[in-house]
Write a protein that holds these residues in place. Structure first.
Motif, PDB file in Angstrom:
ATOM      1  N   ASP A   1       4.992   8.566   3.398  1.00 29.41           N
ATOM      2  CA  ASP A   1       6.639   8.933   3.106  1.00 29.41           C
ATOM      3  C   ASP A   1       7.280   8.093   3.986  1.00 29.41           C
ATOM      4  O   ASP A   1       8.215   7.489   3.930  1.00 29.41           O
ATOM      5  CB  ASP A   1       6.784  10.490   3.243  1.00 29.41           C
ATOM      6  N   THR A   2       6.903   8.282   5.408  1.00 24.36           N
ATOM      7  CA  THR A   2       7.548   7.331   6.474  1.00 24.36           C
ATOM      8  C   THR A   2       7.503   5.924   6.171  1.00 24.36           C
ATOM      9  O   THR A   2       8.747   5.414   6.282  1.00 24.36           O
ATOM     10  CB  THR A   2       6.942   7.959   7.733  1.00 24.36           C
ATOM     11  N   ALA A   3       6.526   5.520   5.916  1.00 24.93           N
ATOM     12  CA  ALA A   3       6.527   3.802   5.715  1.00 24.93           C
ATOM     13  C   ALA A   3       7.247   3.427   4.636  1.00 24.93           C
ATOM     14  O   ALA A   3       8.102   2.705   4.513  1.00 24.93           O
ATOM     15  CB  ALA A   3       5.049   3.421   5.280  1.00 24.93           C
ATOM     16  N   PHE A   4       7.340   4.292   3.563  1.00 25.47           N
ATOM     17  CA  PHE A   4       8.072   4.069   2.244  1.00 25.47           C
ATOM     18  C   PHE A   4       9.614   4.050   2.590  1.00 25.47           C
ATOM     19  O   PHE A   4      10.517   3.203   2.323  1.00 25.47           O
ATOM     20  CB  PHE A   4       7.791   5.114   1.148  1.00 25.47           C
ATOM     21  N   THR A   5       9.950   4.986   3.150  1.00 26.00           N
ATOM     22  CA  THR A   5      11.232   5.303   3.860  1.00 26.00           C
ATOM     23  C   THR A   5      11.802   4.482   4.616  1.00 26.00           C
ATOM     24  O   THR A   5      13.111   3.776   4.472  1.00 26.00           O
ATOM     25  CB  THR A   5      11.445   6.922   4.319  1.00 26.00           C
TER      26      THR A   5
ATOM     27  N   THR B   1       6.356  25.249  -0.885  1.00 22.79           N
ATOM     28  CA  THR B   1       7.398  24.354  -0.774  1.00 22.79           C
ATOM     29  C   THR B   1       7.318  23.580   0.364  1.00 22.79           C
ATOM     30  O   THR B   1       8.025  22.707   0.300  1.00 22.79           O
ATOM     31  CB  THR B   1       8.585  25.309  -0.954  1.00 22.79           C
ATOM     32  N   GLY B   2       6.632  23.923   1.514  1.00 22.04           N
ATOM     33  CA  GLY B   2       6.493  22.930   2.503  1.00 22.04           C
ATOM     34  C   GLY B   2       6.287  21.852   2.462  1.00 22.04           C
ATOM     35  O   GLY B   2       6.695  20.594   3.120  1.00 22.04           O
ATOM     36  N   GLU B   3       5.015  21.736   1.638  1.00 21.66           N
ATOM     37  CA  GLU B   3       4.459  20.237   1.330  1.00 21.66           C
ATOM     38  C   GLU B   3       5.521  19.482   0.917  1.00 21.66           C
ATOM     39  O   GLU B   3       5.478  18.044   1.332  1.00 21.66           O
ATOM     40  CB  GLU B   3       3.527  20.612   0.545  1.00 21.66           C
ATOM     41  N   LEU B   4       6.640  19.876   0.194  1.00 21.03           N
ATOM     42  CA  LEU B   4       7.646  18.829  -0.369  1.00 21.03           C
ATOM     43  C   LEU B   4       8.284  18.072   0.595  1.00 21.03           C
ATOM     44  O   LEU B   4       8.569  17.006   0.493  1.00 21.03           O
ATOM     45  CB  LEU B   4       8.625  19.652  -1.143  1.00 21.03           C
ATOM     46  N   PHE B   5       8.640  18.515   1.594  1.00 19.79           N
ATOM     47  CA  PHE B   5       9.522  18.184   2.863  1.00 19.79           C
ATOM     48  C   PHE B   5       8.551  17.746   4.022  1.00 19.79           C
ATOM     49  O   PHE B   5       9.014  17.055   4.930  1.00 19.79           O
ATOM     50  CB  PHE B   5      10.346  19.209   3.244  1.00 19.79           C
ATOM     51  N   ALA B   6       7.008  17.739   4.037  1.00 15.37           N
ATOM     52  CA  ALA B   6       6.260  17.392   4.948  1.00 15.37           C
ATOM     53  C   ALA B   6       6.107  15.950   4.866  1.00 15.37           C
ATOM     54  O   ALA B   6       5.030  15.387   4.222  1.00 15.37           O
ATOM     55  CB  ALA B   6       5.103  18.208   4.922  1.00 15.37           C
ATOM     56  N   ALA B   7       6.768  14.989   5.773  1.00 16.13           N
ATOM     57  CA  ALA B   7       6.465  13.603   5.598  1.00 16.13           C
ATOM     58  C   ALA B   7       5.235  13.218   6.199  1.00 16.13           C
ATOM     59  O   ALA B   7       4.915  13.726   7.299  1.00 16.13           O
ATOM     60  CB  ALA B   7       7.735  12.751   6.333  1.00 16.13           C
TER      61      ALA B   7
ATOM     62  N   GLU C   1       0.720  -1.236   0.056  1.00 20.52           N
ATOM     63  CA  GLU C   1       0.182  -0.095  -0.050  1.00 20.52           C
ATOM     64  C   GLU C   1       0.827   1.245   0.132  1.00 20.52           C
ATOM     65  O   GLU C   1       0.659   2.288  -0.678  1.00 20.52           O
ATOM     66  CB  GLU C   1      -0.873   0.010   1.236  1.00 20.52           C
ATOM     67  N   ALA C   2       1.824   1.151   0.976  1.00 19.48           N
ATOM     68  CA  ALA C   2       2.637   2.441   0.878  1.00 19.48           C
ATOM     69  C   ALA C   2       3.464   2.528  -0.448  1.00 19.48           C
ATOM     70  O   ALA C   2       3.559   3.895  -0.865  1.00 19.48           O
ATOM     71  CB  ALA C   2       3.868   2.202   1.865  1.00 19.48           C
ATOM     72  N   LEU C   3       4.008   1.560  -0.761  1.00 21.59           N
ATOM     73  CA  LEU C   3       4.745   1.604  -2.377  1.00 21.59           C
ATOM     74  C   LEU C   3       3.658   2.226  -3.287  1.00 21.59           C
ATOM     75  O   LEU C   3       4.277   2.874  -4.063  1.00 21.59           O
ATOM     76  CB  LEU C   3       5.313   0.361  -2.602  1.00 21.59           C
TER      77      LEU C   3
ATOM     78  N   PRO D   1      14.224   8.086   0.475  1.00 23.04           N
ATOM     79  CA  PRO D   1      14.657   9.618   0.557  1.00 23.04           C
ATOM     80  C   PRO D   1      14.542  10.025   2.295  1.00 23.04           C
ATOM     81  O   PRO D   1      13.302   9.638   2.751  1.00 23.04           O
ATOM     82  CB  PRO D   1      14.126  10.360  -0.168  1.00 23.04           C
ATOM     83  N   ASN D   2      15.544  10.530   2.907  1.00 23.64           N
ATOM     84  CA  ASN D   2      15.383  11.183   4.108  1.00 23.64           C
ATOM     85  C   ASN D   2      14.958  12.381   3.894  1.00 23.64           C
ATOM     86  O   ASN D   2      15.738  13.681   3.539  1.00 23.64           O
ATOM     87  CB  ASN D   2      16.745  11.038   4.849  1.00 23.64           C
ATOM     88  N   LEU D   3      13.549  12.934   4.248  1.00 17.85           N
ATOM     89  CA  LEU D   3      13.156  14.125   3.786  1.00 17.85           C
ATOM     90  C   LEU D   3      13.592  15.288   4.621  1.00 17.85           C
ATOM     91  O   LEU D   3      13.915  16.664   4.023  1.00 17.85           O
ATOM     92  CB  LEU D   3      11.548  14.394   3.885  1.00 17.85           C
ATOM     93  N   GLU D   4      14.387  14.957   5.697  1.00 20.76           N
ATOM     94  CA  GLU D   4      14.991  16.164   6.534  1.00 20.76           C
ATOM     95  C   GLU D   4      16.265  16.592   5.997  1.00 20.76           C
ATOM     96  O   GLU D   4      16.716  17.865   5.801  1.00 20.76           O
ATOM     97  CB  GLU D   4      14.980  15.817   8.021  1.00 20.76           C
ATOM     98  N   LEU D   5      16.826  15.473   5.653  1.00 21.08           N
ATOM     99  CA  LEU D   5      18.351  15.909   4.659  1.00 21.08           C
ATOM    100  C   LEU D   5      18.108  16.531   3.552  1.00 21.08           C
ATOM    101  O   LEU D   5      18.752  17.215   3.292  1.00 21.08           O
ATOM    102  CB  LEU D   5      18.914  14.375   4.657  1.00 21.08           C
ATOM    103  N   ILE D   6      16.961  15.998   2.716  1.00 20.79           N
ATOM    104  CA  ILE D   6      16.687  16.703   1.417  1.00 20.79           C
ATOM    105  C   ILE D   6      16.280  18.254   1.433  1.00 20.79           C
ATOM    106  O   ILE D   6      16.696  19.065   0.928  1.00 20.79           O
ATOM    107  CB  ILE D   6      15.663  15.948   0.814  1.00 20.79           C
TER     108      ILE D   6
END
Lengths: 160, 252
Positions: free
Chosen positions: B180-184, B170-176, B5-7, B190-195
């Motif tokens: 996002d969390t399950a996929f990562t 632009t905030g939405e791009l990084f809001a996990a 589902e996450a994928l 991707p680590n959204l904080e790092l990105i």
């Protein structure tokens, strides 16, 4: 079926790229594999993801093999490893030059090649006194240049 | 949430981002005042369509419900789309389009670079192919941001306004969120904080060269990734889906 893999590859070396017909799909390096096992499976990789020639090429392969009496042909699309201009064969590069398109610089997959300065030789007079006219040309894969030595405009097959 | 589902949700978002941005770019095909940018825009839109097709084909396979890439593009309603809000905003003027692509592609390039290393079946291969295209796009749009920002008084003011107007998206791009969390977690994604940190550095460098001021992070719009869209998406889909909705299954 008595057909061999080598025979199929030879037939495919006569299938032209629809946008640059001087190149065969073998020269272009987009035929990744051929498996002959009762049926013929041809593994092809796209150049660009949105390349509009993808479907035409697949149909050309099927048609070419049908013409040779191979009825059961299927196409396997493979993405990995991704195609780069380094897959264009040496013979293919020479054909491009003769056709008037400057071939891509070898080692193109390096990131620097996309961002650094490049000396592109004119396909007609071989001068490197050339200048970029437009990064974008008649197809996604080509840029427009002109030669300041012989004054001819020409296309350059971009490195990706 | 199961792995699959996450994928599926993650891959659908990637496809939606690519398709919605390409549709916005296609709206101005044949309207450019000169040929080079006309070709650049059309070629870039084509790259995005190609990427959308690959992501949707993968999504259709993961879903296993006998749908194909066209079904994903043409037969889903707005609330089923999961693109970020930034990409569905109207085109505005050329500077607005460059601002939108610059802000998005500065993120998307980092996302794709990370996805090349992920374990999700099929995703790394598409990312490896797409990353080359986006690197080229970003180089081009960055040049425009610099040229317009460090241009005339008029172009500078309009480019600054364009960056300011799009910053809230632009905030939405990084809001996990949970997808996002399950996929990562499941696929070494991707680590959204790092990105986000890298994105801020890269964007700041280009804006600085462009003599533009980087806006402060204030209130940020969100919801696109969860299917809550601005009114603009509906109009976009109405145009894009018109033919398949009016004549289901039409081919030519």
């Amino acid at each position: 079926m008595s057909v061999t893999r080598a025979q199929v590859l030879e037939w495919l070396s006569h299938v032209p790229d629809p946008e640059i017909p001087v190149l065969s799909i073998m020269d272009l390096g987009i035929v990744r594999d051929v498996v002959v096992n009762g049926t013929v499976v041809v593994a092809l990789t796209p150049t660009y993801t949105g390349c509009p020639a993808t479907e035409v090429i697949e149909q050309s392969v099927i048609d070419a093999l049908h013409d040779q009496g191979i009825a059961d042909v299927s196409i396997d699309r493979v993405l990995s490893p991704p195609w780069t201009t380094d897959w264009i064969s040496a013979a293919g590069r020479e054909k491009l030059r003769e056709y008037g398109i400057a071939p891509p610089v070898a080692g193109a997959s390096k990131r620097e090649m996309l961002q650094g300065d490049r000396a592109i030789a004119c396909p007609r007079c071989r001068s490197i006194e050339t200048s970029l006219v437009s990064e974008f040309g008649s197809t996604a894969c080509k840029a427009s240049y002109k030669c300041t030595a012989c004054l001819e405009p020409f296309e350059y097959f971009k490195c990706i | 949430m199961s792995d699959n589902e996450a994928l599926l949700a993650y891959v659908t978002r990637l496809g939606d981002n690519a398709l919605i941005l390409s549709q916005r770019m296609i709206e101005v095909v044949a309207q450019y005042p000169e040929l080079e940018e006309e070709l650049a825009n059309a070629n870039f839109a084509l790259d995005y369509i190609g990427q959308a097709r690959l992501f949707y084909s993968l999504a259709a396979k993961l879903e296993g419900k006998d749908r194909n890439e066209d079904d994903f593009a043409f037969l889903r309603d707005g609330h089923e789309y999961r693109n970020v809000l930034l990409l569905e905003q109207p085109n505005g003027h050329f500077g607005d389009m460059m601002a939108r692509e610059f802000l998005f592609e500065s993120f998307y390039l980092l996302q794709l670079e990370a996805l090349q290393q992920c374990d999700a079946p099929g995703v790394a291969e598409i990312a490896a192919r797409a990353v080359k295209e986006i690197r080229y796009h970003l180089r081009h749009v960055s040049q425009w941001v610099v040229r317009l920002g460090d241009g005339t008084e008029e172009s500078h003011a309009r480019m600054q306004q364009a960056i300011d107007d799009h910053w809230q998206f632009t905030g939405e791009l990084f809001a996990a969120d949970d997808i996002d969390t399950a996929f990562t977690e499941q696929y070494s994604g991707p680590n959204l904080e790092l990105i986000r940190d890298q994105w801020h550095d890269n964007v700041a460098a280009v804006l600085n060269e462009a003599t533009l001021t980087k806006p402060a992070d204030e209130w940020m719009a969100a919801g696109g990734k969860q299917g809550r869209h601005s009114e603009y998406l509906g109009f976009l889909l109405a145009e894009m889906q018109h033919l398949q909705r009016s004549h289901p299954g039409a081919t030519w």
